[in-house]
Design an enzyme around this catalytic site. Structure first.
Site, short mmCIF file in Angstrom:
data_model
loop_
_atom_site.label_atom_id
_atom_site.label_comp_id
_atom_site.label_asym_id
_atom_site.label_seq_id
_atom_site.Cartn_x
_atom_site.Cartn_y
_atom_site.Cartn_z
CG ASP A 155 -2.37 1.01 1.28
OD1 ASP A 155 -3.11 0.66 1.19
OD2 ASP A 155 -1.53 1.86 1.28
CB THR A 212 -2.80 7.37 -0.58
OG1 THR A 212 -4.05 6.85 -0.69
CG2 THR A 212 -2.40 7.28 -2.05
CB THR A 229 -16.43 0.48 -8.40
OG1 THR A 229 -18.16 0.87 -8.60
CG2 THR A 229 -16.11 1.03 -9.93
CG ASP A 230 -22.47 -0.29 -8.21
OD1 ASP A 230 -21.21 0.52 -8.30
OD2 ASP A 230 -23.05 -0.73 -7.72
CD GLU A 231 -19.09 4.86 -8.05
OE1 GLU A 231 -18.85 5.65 -9.54
OE2 GLU A 231 -19.37 5.41 -7.33
CE1 TYR A 260 -12.99 4.73 -8.20
CE2 TYR A 260 -14.95 4.95 -7.75
CZ TYR A 260 -14.21 4.20 -7.79
OH TYR A 260 -14.46 2.99 -6.97
CE LYS A 307 -11.98 -0.25 -9.45
NZ LYS A 307 -10.75 -0.20 -8.98
CG LEU A 366 -24.01 9.81 1.49
CD1 LEU A 366 -24.14 11.23 0.39
CD2 LEU A 366 -25.12 8.18 1.80
P1 NAD Z 1 -9.83 3.41 0.05
O1 NAD Z 1 -9.55 4.80 -0.79
O2 NAD Z 1 -10.61 3.61 1.24
O3 NAD Z 1 -8.33 2.84 0.04
C1 NAD Z 1 -7.48 2.85 -1.13
C2 NAD Z 1 -6.59 2.43 -0.74
O4 NAD Z 1 -5.58 2.10 -1.84
C3 NAD Z 1 -5.98 3.67 0.25
O5 NAD Z 1 -5.26 2.03 1.47
C4 NAD Z 1 -4.54 3.99 -0.66
O6 NAD Z 1 -3.79 4.28 0.64
C5 NAD Z 1 -4.38 2.85 -1.70
N1 NAD Z 1 -3.14 2.98 -2.55
C6 NAD Z 1 -3.72 4.63 -3.65
N2 NAD Z 1 -2.75 4.44 -4.32
C7 NAD Z 1 -2.34 2.97 -4.05
C8 NAD Z 1 -0.67 3.00 -5.06
N3 NAD Z 1 -0.73 3.99 -5.93
N4 NAD Z 1 0.19 1.97 -4.80
C9 NAD Z 1 -0.39 1.68 -3.50
N5 NAD Z 1 -2.09 1.58 -2.84
C10 NAD Z 1 -2.38 2.35 -3.41
O7 NAD Z 1 -11.21 2.62 -1.56
P2 NAD Z 1 -11.71 1.82 -0.89
O8 NAD Z 1 -12.79 1.92 -0.74
O9 NAD Z 1 -11.18 0.45 0.21
O10 NAD Z 1 -11.16 0.50 -2.26
C11 NAD Z 1 -10.65 -0.10 -2.46
C12 NAD Z 1 -11.07 -0.97 -3.45
O11 NAD Z 1 -12.60 -1.35 -3.49
C13 NAD Z 1 -10.93 0.08 -4.67
O12 NAD Z 1 -10.37 -0.44 -6.22
C14 NAD Z 1 -12.51 0.58 -5.35
O13 NAD Z 1 -12.43 1.38 -6.73
C15 NAD Z 1 -12.89 -0.76 -5.12
N6 NAD Z 1 -14.54 -0.27 -4.88
C16 NAD Z 1 -14.68 0.43 -3.65
C17 NAD Z 1 -16.21 0.56 -3.72
C18 NAD Z 1 -16.82 1.18 -2.28
O14 NAD Z 1 -17.83 2.05 -1.79
N7 NAD Z 1 -15.86 1.67 -1.39
C19 NAD Z 1 -16.99 0.49 -3.94
C20 NAD Z 1 -17.19 -0.86 -5.24
C21 NAD Z 1 -15.60 -0.91 -5.19
#
Ligand code: NAD
Length: 322
Positions: free
Chosen positions: A32, A35, A122-124, A146, A150, A186
């Site tokens: 990780d 960020t 993601t569903d998006e 975004y 994805k 949200l």
């Molecule tokens: P988040 O933003 O909470 O966490 C993202 C993590 O990725 C963080 O720990 C960040 O430090 C790390 N990161 C960012 N850039 C990086 C890089 N260049 N190299 C290594 N690490 C890096 O996101 P989340 O909500 O936990 O989402 C995780 C995954 O699930 C994502 O791929 C997101 O697209 C997908 N997703 C999220 C949701 C949602 O509702 N949150 C829904 C569907 C899919």
């Protein structure tokens, strides 16, 4: 099995790591970049576990990935820039992390050879749908930087499967909520804003619809697809909990003893998708189903934020100063 979890210090990644350590014998490396959205402290509950190794590095950094990845049998690739509103302000980092980063991960995984590469999407990526639900074979029509980044990542991952036989599987899940979610999204944003005595900003008419999935149920779904999904296939993970943002706001207001006077209607988000909806029969056929009702999961989530002020207060400062 040794599993390489990218983005494991973020919201879903840290939940997934806790899930794996509690329920499997697997060894896990979290990779990780830390960020604004990631912190090792999100893994405090399991940090003592000798099966867990933490490595700081970016998925877009070839040398770092090449050094850290050998010796792992599976990759679960969650690392991404994940917040739509941020992508409207600066899309560059979304393309770098989500597209370039996925390309680097797939390329090095192909060179090294892994048994599974699970790309988290993601569903998006399907875009907005007025009626009915998207199935996995529907086309991609992302409408924000975004979701476009994805969608690009999904296509890159599948291209490595088609071209180099990288054993890729993809999950596309709906909007998640639960503990440790960065308080710009949200549900934690609204809960923590109300706990600080503020007003919550509701976009437009508040009638945008999302399917809300408890993060633990997503983790179980991801694990099901990792173990039983067919290589080269996509699996939707959703809970069938479609709610308008207005309905979500009302649930949170009621739980915290607040009323309409704590809501500010604000100008709608640019290009705001009206409704997301996915069909999940394909994932359910693997033996997965969501286990918690929306009502129980949201109640537990709100209670977690009430009890964990010390976790979110410093993070809210970062959101304010952005
Ligand atoms: P988040 O933003 O909470 O966490 C993202 C993590 O990725 C963080 O720990 C960040 O430090 C790390 N990161 C960012 N850039 C990086 C890089 N260049 N190299 C290594 N690490 C890096 O996101 P989340 O909500 O936990 O989402 C995780 C995954 O699930 C994502 O791929 C997101 O697209 C997908 N997703 C999220 C949701 C949602 O509702 N949150 C829904 C569907 C899919």
């Amino acid at each position: 099995m040794r599993i390489f979890v990218t983005g494991g210090a973020g919201f879903i990644g840290s939940a997934y790591v806790r899930h794996l350590l509690e329920r499997t014998d697997d060894e896990i490396t979290v990779f990780d970049a830390l960020t604004y959205a990631g912190a090792w402290s999100n893994l405090d509950e399991v940090r003592h576990d000798p099966r867990l190794t933490l490595v700081q590095g970016s998925v877009a950094d070839r040398a770092a990935v090449r050094q850290a990845l050998p010796g792992h049998q599976a990759v679960v690739h969650l690392a991404a820039e994940s917040h739509v509103d941020r992508s409207l302000l600066d899309a560059d980092v979304f393309v770098r992390t989500n597209c370039d980063g996925t390309n680097v991960m797939c390329d090095i995984a192909t060179q090294i050879g892994v048994d599974r590469f699970l790309h988290i999407s993601t569903d998006e990526v399907y875009g907005s749908i007025e009626e009915g639900s998207f199935v996995e074979t529907d086309g991609l029509q992302p409408r924000s930087p975004y979701s476009a980044a994805k969608a690009g990542a999904d296509l890159i991952a599948m291209a490595y499967h088609e071209t180099y036989e990288l054993p890729v599987v993809i999950t596309r899940s709906s909007n998640q909520f639960g503990p440790y979610q960065f308080p710009e999204k949200l549900i934690p944003f609204f809960v923590t804003t109300l706990l600080e005595g503020g007003k919550v900003p509701l976009y437009g008419d508040g009638l945008n619809v999302r399917d809300w999935l408890f993060v633990e149920d997503n983790c179980r779904g991801v694990q099901t697809v990792l173990n039983h999904g067919k290589v080269g296939e996509v699996y939707n993970i959703g809970a069938g909990n479609e709610r308008t943002n207005r309905e979500i706001t009302d649930v949170i207001l009621a739980a915290l003893g607040k009323d309409e006077s704590s809501v500010d209607y604000v100008e709608d988000r640019m290009g705001h998708d009206r409704r997301y909806s996915i069909a999940t029969a394909k994932t359910e056929a693997l033996g997965w189903a969501p286990s918690m009702t929306f009502e129980a999961a949201i109640e537990a989530t709100i209670a977690w934020y009430v009890d964990h002020r010390a976790w979110w207060e410093p993070l809210r400062e970062r959101v304010k100063n952005r």
